[in-house]
Motif scaffolding. Structure first.
Motif, PDB file in Angstrom:
ATOM      1  N   PRO A 110       0.790  -1.228   0.000  1.00  0.00           N
ATOM      2  CA  PRO A 110       0.000   0.000   0.000  1.00  0.00           C
ATOM      3  C   PRO A 110       0.827   1.286   0.000  1.00  0.00           C
ATOM      4  CG  PRO A 110      -0.877  -1.550   1.592  1.00  0.00           C
ATOM      5  CD  PRO A 110       0.404  -2.130   1.107  1.00  0.00           C
ATOM      6  N   GLY A 111       1.856   1.317   0.786  1.00  0.00           N
ATOM      7  CA  GLY A 111       2.624   2.549   0.872  1.00  0.00           C
ATOM      8  C   GLY A 111       3.257   2.917  -0.451  1.00  0.00           C
ATOM      9  N   ARG A 112       3.914   1.965  -1.052  1.00  0.00           N
ATOM     10  CA  ARG A 112       4.568   2.249  -2.323  1.00  0.00           C
ATOM     11  C   ARG A 112       3.530   2.599  -3.388  1.00  0.00           C
ATOM     12  NH1 ARG A 112       9.815   1.694  -4.254  1.00  0.00           N
ATOM     13  NH2 ARG A 112      10.209   2.364  -2.115  1.00  0.00           N
ATOM     14  N   LEU A 113       2.407   1.940  -3.321  1.00  0.00           N
ATOM     15  CA  LEU A 113       1.347   2.236  -4.289  1.00  0.00           C
ATOM     16  C   LEU A 113       0.920   3.697  -4.171  1.00  0.00           C
ATOM     17  CD1 LEU A 113      -0.791   1.368  -6.368  1.00  0.00           C
ATOM     18  CD2 LEU A 113      -2.240   0.644  -4.455  1.00  0.00           C
ATOM     19  N   MET A 114       0.691   4.133  -2.950  1.00  0.00           N
ATOM     20  CA  MET A 114       0.219   5.504  -2.787  1.00  0.00           C
ATOM     21  C   MET A 114       1.302   6.504  -3.179  1.00  0.00           C
ATOM     22  SD  MET A 114      -2.810   4.872  -2.023  1.00  0.00           S
ATOM     23  CE  MET A 114      -3.493   6.479  -1.670  1.00  0.00           C
ATOM     24  N   ASP A 115       2.527   6.153  -2.913  1.00  0.00           N
ATOM     25  CA  ASP A 115       3.626   7.026  -3.351  1.00  0.00           C
ATOM     26  C   ASP A 115       3.616   7.184  -4.871  1.00  0.00           C
ATOM     27  OD1 ASP A 115       4.612   7.575  -0.890  1.00  0.00           O
ATOM     28  OD2 ASP A 115       6.376   6.283  -1.025  1.00  0.00           O
ATOM     29  N   ILE A 116       3.465   6.069  -5.521  1.00  0.00           N
ATOM     30  CA  ILE A 116       3.525   6.082  -6.984  1.00  0.00           C
ATOM     31  C   ILE A 116       2.320   6.816  -7.561  1.00  0.00           C
ATOM     32  CG2 ILE A 116       3.402   4.567  -9.009  1.00  0.00           C
ATOM     33  CD1 ILE A 116       6.091   4.344  -7.831  1.00  0.00           C
ATOM     34  N   ILE A 117       1.180   6.602  -6.929  1.00  0.00           N
ATOM     35  CA  ILE A 117      -0.008   7.334  -7.389  1.00  0.00           C
ATOM     36  C   ILE A 117       0.236   8.828  -7.195  1.00  0.00           C
ATOM     37  CG2 ILE A 117      -2.444   7.810  -6.885  1.00  0.00           C
ATOM     38  CD1 ILE A 117      -2.728   4.800  -6.197  1.00  0.00           C
ATOM     39  N   GLY A 118       0.805   9.164  -6.046  1.00  0.00           N
ATOM     40  CA  GLY A 118       1.103  10.566  -5.762  1.00  0.00           C
ATOM     41  C   GLY A 118       2.062  11.169  -6.773  1.00  0.00           C
ATOM     42  N   LYS A 119       2.891  10.352  -7.329  1.00  0.00           N
ATOM     43  CA  LYS A 119       3.851  10.847  -8.327  1.00  0.00           C
ATOM     44  C   LYS A 119       3.280  10.790  -9.736  1.00  0.00           C
ATOM     45  CE  LYS A 119       7.940   9.826  -5.637  1.00  0.00           C
ATOM     46  NZ  LYS A 119       8.118  11.257  -5.377  1.00  0.00           N
ATOM     47  N   GLU A 120       2.023  10.451  -9.804  1.00  0.00           N
ATOM     48  CA  GLU A 120       1.302  10.445 -11.081  1.00  0.00           C
ATOM     49  C   GLU A 120       1.927   9.522 -12.112  1.00  0.00           C
ATOM     50  OE1 GLU A 120       0.759  14.537 -12.144  1.00  0.00           O
ATOM     51  OE2 GLU A 120      -0.659  14.838 -10.496  1.00  0.00           O
ATOM     52  N   LYS A 121       2.414   8.423 -11.615  1.00  0.00           N
ATOM     53  CA  LYS A 121       2.910   7.397 -12.524  1.00  0.00           C
ATOM     54  C   LYS A 121       1.827   6.346 -12.773  1.00  0.00           C
ATOM     55  CE  LYS A 121       6.636   9.420 -12.892  1.00  0.00           C
ATOM     56  NZ  LYS A 121       6.760  10.188 -14.146  1.00  0.00           N
ATOM     57  N   ILE A 122       0.864   6.343 -11.907  1.00  0.00           N
ATOM     58  CA  ILE A 122      -0.241   5.401 -12.036  1.00  0.00           C
ATOM     59  C   ILE A 122      -1.556   6.181 -12.030  1.00  0.00           C
ATOM     60  CG2 ILE A 122      -1.585   3.702 -10.724  1.00  0.00           C
ATOM     61  CD1 ILE A 122       0.661   2.379 -12.116  1.00  0.00           C
ATOM     62  N   GLY A 123      -2.358   5.930 -13.046  1.00  0.00           N
ATOM     63  CA  GLY A 123      -3.715   6.472 -13.062  1.00  0.00           C
ATOM     64  C   GLY A 123      -4.685   5.333 -12.781  1.00  0.00           C
ATOM     65  N   LEU A 124      -5.781   5.663 -12.178  1.00  0.00           N
ATOM     66  CA  LEU A 124      -6.679   4.609 -11.710  1.00  0.00           C
ATOM     67  C   LEU A 124      -7.937   4.446 -12.562  1.00  0.00           C
ATOM     68  CD1 LEU A 124      -6.348   5.536  -7.918  1.00  0.00           C
ATOM     69  CD2 LEU A 124      -5.213   3.655  -9.115  1.00  0.00           C
ATOM     70  N   ARG A 125      -8.063   5.266 -13.566  1.00  0.00           N
ATOM     71  CA  ARG A 125      -9.342   5.276 -14.296  1.00  0.00           C
ATOM     72  C   ARG A 125      -9.683   3.948 -14.947  1.00  0.00           C
ATOM     73  NH1 ARG A 125      -9.021   9.747 -18.581  1.00  0.00           N
ATOM     74  NH2 ARG A 125      -7.035   8.660 -18.752  1.00  0.00           N
ATOM     75  N   GLN A 126      -8.672   3.198 -15.296  1.00  0.00           N
ATOM     76  CA  GLN A 126      -8.951   1.929 -15.999  1.00  0.00           C
ATOM     77  C   GLN A 126      -9.091   0.734 -15.062  1.00  0.00           C
ATOM     78  OE1 GLN A 126      -9.612   1.851 -19.186  1.00  0.00           O
ATOM     79  NE2 GLN A 126      -9.196   4.052 -19.300  1.00  0.00           N
ATOM     80  N   VAL A 127      -9.019   0.987 -13.772  1.00  0.00           N
ATOM     81  CA  VAL A 127      -9.045  -0.154 -12.840  1.00  0.00           C
ATOM     82  C   VAL A 127     -10.396  -0.873 -12.903  1.00  0.00           C
ATOM     83  CG1 VAL A 127      -8.995  -0.848 -10.417  1.00  0.00           C
ATOM     84  CG2 VAL A 127      -7.336   0.835 -11.263  1.00  0.00           C
ATOM     85  N   LYS A 128     -10.322  -2.130 -13.256  1.00  0.00           N
ATOM     86  CA  LYS A 128     -11.543  -2.944 -13.295  1.00  0.00           C
ATOM     87  C   LYS A 128     -11.565  -3.947 -12.153  1.00  0.00           C
ATOM     88  CE  LYS A 128     -12.131  -2.746 -18.320  1.00  0.00           C
ATOM     89  NZ  LYS A 128     -10.928  -1.930 -18.581  1.00  0.00           N
ATOM     90  N   TYR A 129     -10.371  -4.284 -11.684  1.00  0.00           N
ATOM     91  CA  TYR A 129     -10.268  -5.291 -10.614  1.00  0.00           C
ATOM     92  C   TYR A 129      -9.398  -4.744  -9.506  1.00  0.00           C
ATOM     93  CZ  TYR A 129     -11.298  -7.734 -14.916  1.00  0.00           C
ATOM     94  OH  TYR A 129     -11.833  -8.078 -16.122  1.00  0.00           O
ATOM     95  N   LEU A 130      -9.931  -4.796  -8.329  1.00  0.00           N
ATOM     96  CA  LEU A 130      -9.153  -4.424  -7.152  1.00  0.00           C
ATOM     97  C   LEU A 130      -9.146  -5.632  -6.231  1.00  0.00           C
ATOM     98  CD1 LEU A 130      -7.673  -2.390  -5.306  1.00  0.00           C
ATOM     99  CD2 LEU A 130      -9.918  -1.684  -4.437  1.00  0.00           C
ATOM    100  N   VAL A 131      -7.955  -6.149  -5.952  1.00  0.00           N
ATOM    101  CA  VAL A 131      -7.847  -7.362  -5.137  1.00  0.00           C
ATOM    102  C   VAL A 131      -7.129  -7.032  -3.833  1.00  0.00           C
ATOM    103  CG1 VAL A 131      -6.995  -9.736  -5.033  1.00  0.00           C
ATOM    104  CG2 VAL A 131      -7.645  -8.744  -7.239  1.00  0.00           C
TER     105      VAL A 131
END
Ligand code: ATP
Length: 704
Positions: A399-420
């Motif tokens: 989770p931490g690294r994910l949020m960091d990366i999202i914060g750095k705008e390297k990951i966009g979430l609009r296409q997320v169809k599956y959250l596990v």
């Protein structure tokens, strides 16, 4: 974008009080840092019925935690110097749960600062399955798991690692990280940090997976070695055991409306040829129960909460249908982009576990254009970003690294169809729950109506199930394979009454009998992990250790050494309790029992996987473990194990008046879908506690 941008890790000002190093030179083991989280004792109540014994034996057990009134510090656990060590170590609980009750169960705790994972922060690590990585990097100061980089930076990669002790006869070396200093194994407390940011007990430990860039100190520069690319390595697997077919006899209950029927074999899943090829190469010929039920549910687009015993194939149960959907939808090959928009995000609480999941995703997607990527703390952030920008359909992250990366705008979430959420009960607890909530509230993240959310674990306390509702569509399905929270029956469980002072001697005796068979030894604190590992090396038993104060590269090395048999004994904190899938682990020894019964179930589940048999031996110290007597009796009897008379006696004597839970003992299922409770039914949670006695979601000491 240059590397320097990628590596611009967030440095946050809080955290980093340095915990004094004590006794560092007095022990021959290496040790480490301690972060701490103080957790108040909590108590529980039970009904006092007319027939107490009968009641608790038949009605599940209340949690009767007794508050042991002795702490290491009050007792000369070791003679001489060692007693100081123990005084130290009692504040060094690794994991939230461990801590939670660890503190409550042992008296004499100081307000130390040395727990590894806190109640409010669980981020645990896990062992890795041929690989490693992990970590979190969230910014939340409450998350200990997240801190990862912080701790590592502080002392870790920059000059701290050294062999602490030359181990056993075969030349194994037990290395204790942290510290720096003398190479002769002084017990070091470098990297000890206390997070002061959030007030209550907030400390973070790198270890558990916290990666975040929110700490001071040198950057984490560790770049994990890439996993082998050859097909043999990708599809390497161990054999299913003699009890694999017995899975078929386990009863499964599906609750919720309009559940699709289970499938009986892989053919019925109607997967594409490439997937079928990969399944065959992985050595899967038969579905496990959780796969039989979960695959069609996920293929039908339903949200799912699935609970099945440890080692029974939950990972493939979600990966295969997700991949099948992706293939069916004609996913386009991922390509280099600064902002990647994965279709699937998988989160897990520890670095090694998320890496293991990634390797499974890579295996099943072999030969397709689906690209899986893993990111976790304890590794260089720039490395994570480089992995992502090359293309990412399935993002496996702590989770931490994910949020960091999202914060750095390297990951966009609009296409997320599956959250596990794997180990979903852990992901939703006080440690990770807030981060998970942040994740689903992130800009662009599709609402729960627009995405498919899947949760898996071997344990699912009722309270957590209720919280999960926020993430799941209201018509989600609940699959319970066997007893929710039940132990794997392929693990032979033995509980020995062993006092604190006799544990080491008993451990050595058992390990000598075991010989070279792979054994995980769980202890309560990081320091104790180092101490016991060093002690075993001195006894010429090749041992390594994994815990949150070890640098990521050391954790990975330790798991590698354990997996390949170089060090057949792995001493671990709860950081390795969940998810680790290591071939040939024949024994688990709970040198210290964990604070919760769910943790016990996960720990012993490191053996007896996939139809193989295993053995778990637990040292029960009546001075500190009485709170576990009742749930242990229940777990043992549910798994058809012998229950020692003395344990029943303790369970009976600690029976708390007021308990009114319904019976789980004679039932096939304990607690199942909490939605049934809303309809007025009384059920038990995984520990057999009535809901009124179960951990309070707002009390982080009680979580897990
Ligand atoms: N159908 C199958 N046939 C053969 N092997 C399988 C099958 N499904 C899973 N396995 C293997 O069983 C092992 C355990 O699977 P997995 O790690 O997914 O268990 P789990 O249920 O997630 O356990 P835990 O609760 O400890 O996380 C893995 O090595 C996996 O490859």
């Amino acid at each position: 974008m240059g590397d320097e941008d990628w590596e611009a890790e967030i440095i946050k000002p809080h955290m980093s009080s340095y915990v004094p190093v004590f006794e560092k030179d007095r022990y021959s083991s290496g040790a480490n840092g301690d972060t701490f989280n103080r957790t108040p004792a909590s108590s529980s109540e039970m009904d006092d019925g007319p027939s107490r014994r009968d009641h608790f034996m038949r009605s599940g057990f209340a949690s009767g935690r007794s508050m042991g009134n002795r702490g290491f510090s009050n007792n000369k656990f070791e003679e001489g110097d060692s007693s100081d060590f123990w005084r130290e170590s009692n504040n060094d609980c690794e994991d939230n749960q461990t801590r939670s009750r660890g503190f409550s169960k042992r008296g004499g705790y100081q307000d130390g600062n040395d727990s590894e994972a806190s109640g409010s922060s669980r981020r645990g690590g896990r062992g890795s399955f041929r690989g490693c990585r992990g970590g979190f990097g969230l910014g939340s100061p409450n998350s200990e798991y997240e801190q990862d980089e912080g701790t590592q930076r502080t002392g870790g990669l920059f000059g701290s690692r050294r062999p602490a002790l030359s181990g056993a006869g075969n030349g194994d070396t037990y290395q204790s990280r942290s510290g720096s200093g003398s190479g002769r194994g002084g017990y070091k407390g470098l990297n000890e940090e206390v997070v002061t940011g959030s007030g209550k007990n907030s400390w973070k430990s790198e270890a558990e997976g916290g990666e975040s860039g929110d700490t001071q100190g040198p950057k984490v520069t560790y770049i994990p070695p890439p996993p082998p690319e050859d097909e043999d390595s990708i599809f390497a697997h161990y054999q299913t055991g003699i009890n694999f077919d017995k899975y078929d006899t386990i009863l499964v209950e599906v609750s919720g409306h309009d559940a699709p029927p289970a499938i009986l074999n892989f053919e019925e899943a109607n997967l594409c040829q490439t997937l079928n090829n990969n399944i065959a190469k992985a050595g899967y010929t038969k579905l496990t129960p959780v796969q039989k039920y979960s695959i069609p549910i996920i293929l039908a687009g339903r949200d799912l909460m699935a609970c099945a015993q440890t080692g029974s194939g939950k990972t493939a149960a979600f990966l295969l249908p997700i991949l099948a959907h992706m293939m069916r939808d004609g996913i386009t090959a991922s390509r280099f982009k600064e902002l990647q928009e994965p279709e699937c995000i998988i989160v897990a609480p520890t670095r090694e576990l998320i890496n293991q999941i990634y390797l499974e995703a890579r295996k099943f997607s072999f030969g397709t254009c689906v690209r899986a990527v893993v990111i976790y703390g304890g590794t260089q952030l720039g490395h994570s970003i480089r992995q992502i920008v090359q293309g990412c359909n399935i993002l496996c992250a702590t989770p931490g690294r994910l949020m960091d990366i999202i914060g750095k705008e390297k990951i966009g979430l609009r296409q997320v169809k599956y959250l596990v959420l794997d180990e979903a009960d852990r992901m939703l607890d006080m440690g990770f729950g807030p981060e998970m909530k942040k994740l689903i509230s992130c800009p662009g993240m599709p609402s729960k109506e627009q995405r498919q959310t899947l949760m898996f674990s071997a344990t699912f306390p009722e309270e957590i199930q209720r919280l999960a509702g926020e993430f799941l569509k209201s018509n989600y399905l609940f699959v319970a394979v066997g007893q929710v929270g039940g132990a794997c029956r392929d693990v032979q469980q033995t509980i020995l009454q062993v006092g604190q002072y006799s544990k080491r001697e008993k451990l050595v005796e058992i390990l000598r009998n075991i010989g070279d068979e792979r054994t995980m030894v769980f202890v309560e604190t990081k320091k104790k992990a180092d101490f016991i590992a060093t002690f075993l090396c001195q006894e010429k038993i090749s041992t390594t250790s994994i815990h949150g104060d070890r640098e990521q590269r050391e954790r990975e090395q330790a798991l590698g050494d354990f997996r390949c048999g170089k060090c057949p004994v792995l001493v671990a904190t709860s950081v390795a309790a969940r998810g680790l899938d290591i071939e040939n682990v024949q024994h688990v020894i709970n040198f210290d029992l964990p604070s919760t019964i769910d943790e016990y179930v996960h720990r012993i589940g490191r053996t007896g996987r996939c139809g193989n048999t295993g053995q778990a031996i637990s040292f029960f110290d009546p001075d500190s473990d009485n709170h576990l007597a009742q749930p242990l009796v229940k777990v043992l009897s549910d798994a058809q194990q012998d229950v020692p008379a003395w344990l029943e006696e303790i369970a009976f004597s600690t029976y708390v008046p007021g308990f009114s839970g319904s019976s789980a003992r004679g039932n096939v299922f304990a607690s199942v879908d909490t939605r049934k409770n809303y309809q007025g039914k009384s059920t038990l949670n995984t520990a057999g506690f009535s809901s009124s006695q179960a951990p309070n979601p707002v009390d982080d000491e009680s979580w897990d």
